[in-house]
Design an enzyme around this catalytic site. Sequence first.
Site, PDB file in Angstrom:
ATOM      1  N   CYS A  53     -11.756 -45.200 148.055  1.00 52.50           N
ATOM      2  CA  CYS A  53     -10.911 -44.205 147.915  1.00 52.50           C
ATOM      3  C   CYS A  53     -11.657 -42.951 147.084  1.00 52.50           C
ATOM      4  O   CYS A  53     -12.626 -42.323 147.742  1.00 52.50           O
ATOM      5  CB  CYS A  53      -9.781 -44.443 146.872  1.00 52.50           C
ATOM      6  SG  CYS A  53      -8.252 -43.472 147.109  1.00 52.50           S
ATOM      7  N   GLU A  64      -8.651 -53.705 148.819  1.00 49.03           N
ATOM      8  CA  GLU A  64      -8.680 -54.720 147.810  1.00 49.03           C
ATOM      9  C   GLU A  64      -7.245 -55.298 147.695  1.00 49.03           C
ATOM     10  O   GLU A  64      -6.774 -56.655 147.320  1.00 49.03           O
ATOM     11  CB  GLU A  64      -9.436 -54.410 146.464  1.00 49.03           C
ATOM     12  CG  GLU A  64      -8.422 -53.432 145.703  1.00 49.03           C
ATOM     13  CD  GLU A  64      -8.729 -52.213 145.927  1.00 49.03           C
ATOM     14  OE1 GLU A  64      -9.210 -51.702 147.164  1.00 49.03           O
ATOM     15  OE2 GLU A  64      -8.632 -51.007 145.115  1.00 49.03           O
ATOM     16  N   HIS A  67      -7.299 -48.616 150.032  1.00 44.82           N
ATOM     17  CA  HIS A  67      -7.567 -49.586 149.017  1.00 44.82           C
ATOM     18  C   HIS A  67      -7.422 -51.192 149.594  1.00 44.82           C
ATOM     19  O   HIS A  67      -6.405 -51.789 149.558  1.00 44.82           O
ATOM     20  CB  HIS A  67      -6.476 -49.745 147.753  1.00 44.82           C
ATOM     21  CG  HIS A  67      -6.846 -48.414 146.969  1.00 44.82           C
ATOM     22  ND1 HIS A  67      -7.763 -48.561 145.794  1.00 44.82           N
ATOM     23  CD2 HIS A  67      -6.402 -47.206 146.905  1.00 44.82           C
ATOM     24  CE1 HIS A  67      -7.687 -47.359 145.296  1.00 44.82           C
ATOM     25  NE2 HIS A  67      -6.872 -46.607 145.832  1.00 44.82           N
TER      26      HIS A  67
HETATM   27  N1  GLN Z   1      -8.524 -39.179 142.546  1.00 42.22           N
HETATM   28  C1  GLN Z   1      -8.553 -39.383 143.859  1.00 42.22           C
HETATM   29  C2  GLN Z   1      -7.339 -38.735 144.813  1.00 42.22           C
HETATM   30  O1  GLN Z   1      -6.214 -38.339 144.185  1.00 42.22           O
HETATM   31  C3  GLN Z   1      -8.926 -40.806 144.408  1.00 42.22           C
HETATM   32  C4  GLN Z   1      -7.748 -41.648 143.907  1.00 42.22           C
HETATM   33  C5  GLN Z   1      -8.277 -43.223 143.994  1.00 42.22           C
HETATM   34  O2  GLN Z   1      -9.136 -43.374 143.928  1.00 42.22           O
HETATM   35  N2  GLN Z   1      -7.116 -43.957 144.019  1.00 42.22           N
HETATM   36  O3  GLN Z   1      -7.410 -38.408 145.854  1.00 42.22           O
END
Ligand code: GLN
EC number: 6.3.4.2
Length: 544
Positions: A382, A518, A516
Site C-alpha cells: 500500500c 497480509e 493488503h
Molecule cells: N496513506 C495511503 C493512502 O491513503 C496508504 C494507505 C495504506 O497504506 N493503507 O492511500
Amino acid sequence: MARYIFITGGVVSSLGKGLMAASLAALLQARGYRVRIRKFDPYLNVDPGTMSPYQHGEVYVTDDGAETDLDLGHYERFTGVSARQSDNVTSGRIYSQIIQRERRGDYLGATVQVIPHVTDAIKEFATADTEDLDFVLCEIGGTVGDIESLPFIEAIRQLRNELGRGQSISIHVTLVPFISAAGELKTKPTQHSVRELAALGVQPDVLVCRCERPLPESERAKIALFCNVPKSAVIPALDASSIYAVPLQYHAEGIDTEVLSAFGIEPEGSPDLSRWTEIVDRQTHPEGEVTIGVVGKYVGLPDAYKSLNEALVHGGIANRVKVNIRWIDAELFEKDEGEVAAALEPCHAILVPGAFGSRGAEGKIASVRFARERNVPYFGICFGMQMACIEGARDTAGIAKASSTEFGPTDEPVVGIITEWMSEQGLEKREEGGDLGGTMRLGAYPATLDGNSVVSSIYGTTEISERHRHRYEVNTGYRDALEKGGLVFSGMSPDGTLPEIVERPDHPWFVGVQFHPELKSKPFDPHPLFASFIAAAVRQSRLV
Ligand code: GLN
C-alpha cells in the site's frame, strides 16, 4: 438452529479472549462443525477505522469493506472463515442506528431506552444470518464490570433465556495471578469476577483461567466450588510458545469436550488437529532463519501491524524458516541518511508496510532506494508501493520533485487522490477534504495480472482479489516514465484504470502492491506473496 457461545472477560484486559475464541472455533471446526465468530466492542466509535493504531492496534478490513477490530483477523487466521461487516459491532454503531431511527420517527412516539431498544439491537446483531451454522461464538470486548459493557451482558442474559435450554453457554476468561511473596496462585479475583457476572444474571458454564504457572488440582477444585461450575469446566490456560500452539494446548486441557458437554452433546472421537501439529512442527523445527527489516511508523507497537507480523510468520512456515522481524522507525533515516545502510544491511529483505501521512515518508523512500540499488528483496504494501513509485520516479525517471498529494500540493503527483472509481456497488465518489471515517477504497477488489509478470507466476493465476484500505492511488499518467525506469505495472484493476501491482523484473525480488495481502494470509495457507518474499530472503541470506 445455531448454538451460541458467549465469551466474556474478567479481572483484567489483554487475557487473550480473542485468541481463545479463535482457538475454540478452530477446535469445533476440526470436529466437523460450521462456526462463525462475532465481536461486540463496547466503545462509542462507530468502527475502529478512525482510531490511532496506538490506541487500538491494527484496523482489520474484511472482504465486504468493513473496518473492524483486529480480533477478526485472528478469527479468520484460525478458522479460514471470511469475516464480514456483520461480525463486528460497536456501541457507537448501535447507538448511531437507533438515533437515526428515532429521528425518522420509527419508534412511533415510544421512549427510546437501553432496555429494550439497545439490547434488542445487540440481540439482532448476534442472531442475524446464522442459519447455516452449528456454533456462533460471540466475544464481548472489555472486562465485566465496565460501564460500557453492561448492555451487552444484559443482552446475553435475555438471549440465553430466549434461546432456551441447551442452545447457549457462557465462557468467562479470567486471570489467576501468581503472588510471588506468597508463592501461590490466587483464585480470589476469579471468584469476584464470576460473582460480578452472576449478579448481572449470567452464570458461566466454563471458566478459562489464564495463569503463568500450572493450576494445582486443589485450586481448580476451589474455583469450581466457589464459582458454581464442574471442576472439569475450569480450564487452565498457560502461555503458549506460539499462538498457533494455542488450539492444541486448549484441546489438551479439554476445552472442546467441556464445551460440547455443556451443550449436552456427547463428543464423538477426537478432532482432526493435523493442520495445527504440522504448523507447530514447522515452527519448532526450522531449517534456518532470516531477518526482515520492516520500515514503519508504529514500530513500538507490534499490534499496529498484527496481520503483517502474522503473514511474515506464515511465510516462514511455508519455507520452514524462522522469521526475525527487525522493526525500524522510518523517522530515523529522515534525520540522518547515513543510518539507512547501518539499519538495513543486517536485513535479508526489506518491507515497507501501509501507513498514513508524511511522517517517515522520506525514510521509507530511502529504504526503497537501498533495496533497489543493493539488490535486496523489497516488498512494498500500500503506502510501501506508493513510496516505491515515488522513489522510481525520482531516481530512475528523472522526476526529482515526485511526491504524493497526501503530503501537500505538488507539481509531480505520482501518487494522488482518486475521486471516482467503480466498485461492485457502482460508481463510488469521494471529495477531497471529505469525512475521514469510512471514506476510503475499502474491501476486496479484483485485479488482473500481466501473464508474463513475476507476480502472476507467484500467484499461479492472472485473476486475483485482494483487500484495500487507502485514499490515494499511483497516477497512471506516470506509467510510461516509471516503466522506462524499470518499474513495471504488472497488475491493474480489470478496467485498466487503477494500478494494483508494480514490480522490477530485473531485480531479485521487488514487488509493490496497492492492497493488503497480509489480511488474507493463514498459517495453514500462507499468502503466495509472503511465501515467495520469504523464499527470496532465504536466497539472499545465502549470498551474504
Ligand atoms: N496513506 C495511503 C493512502 O491513503 C496508504 C494507505 C495504506 O497504506 N493503507 O492511500
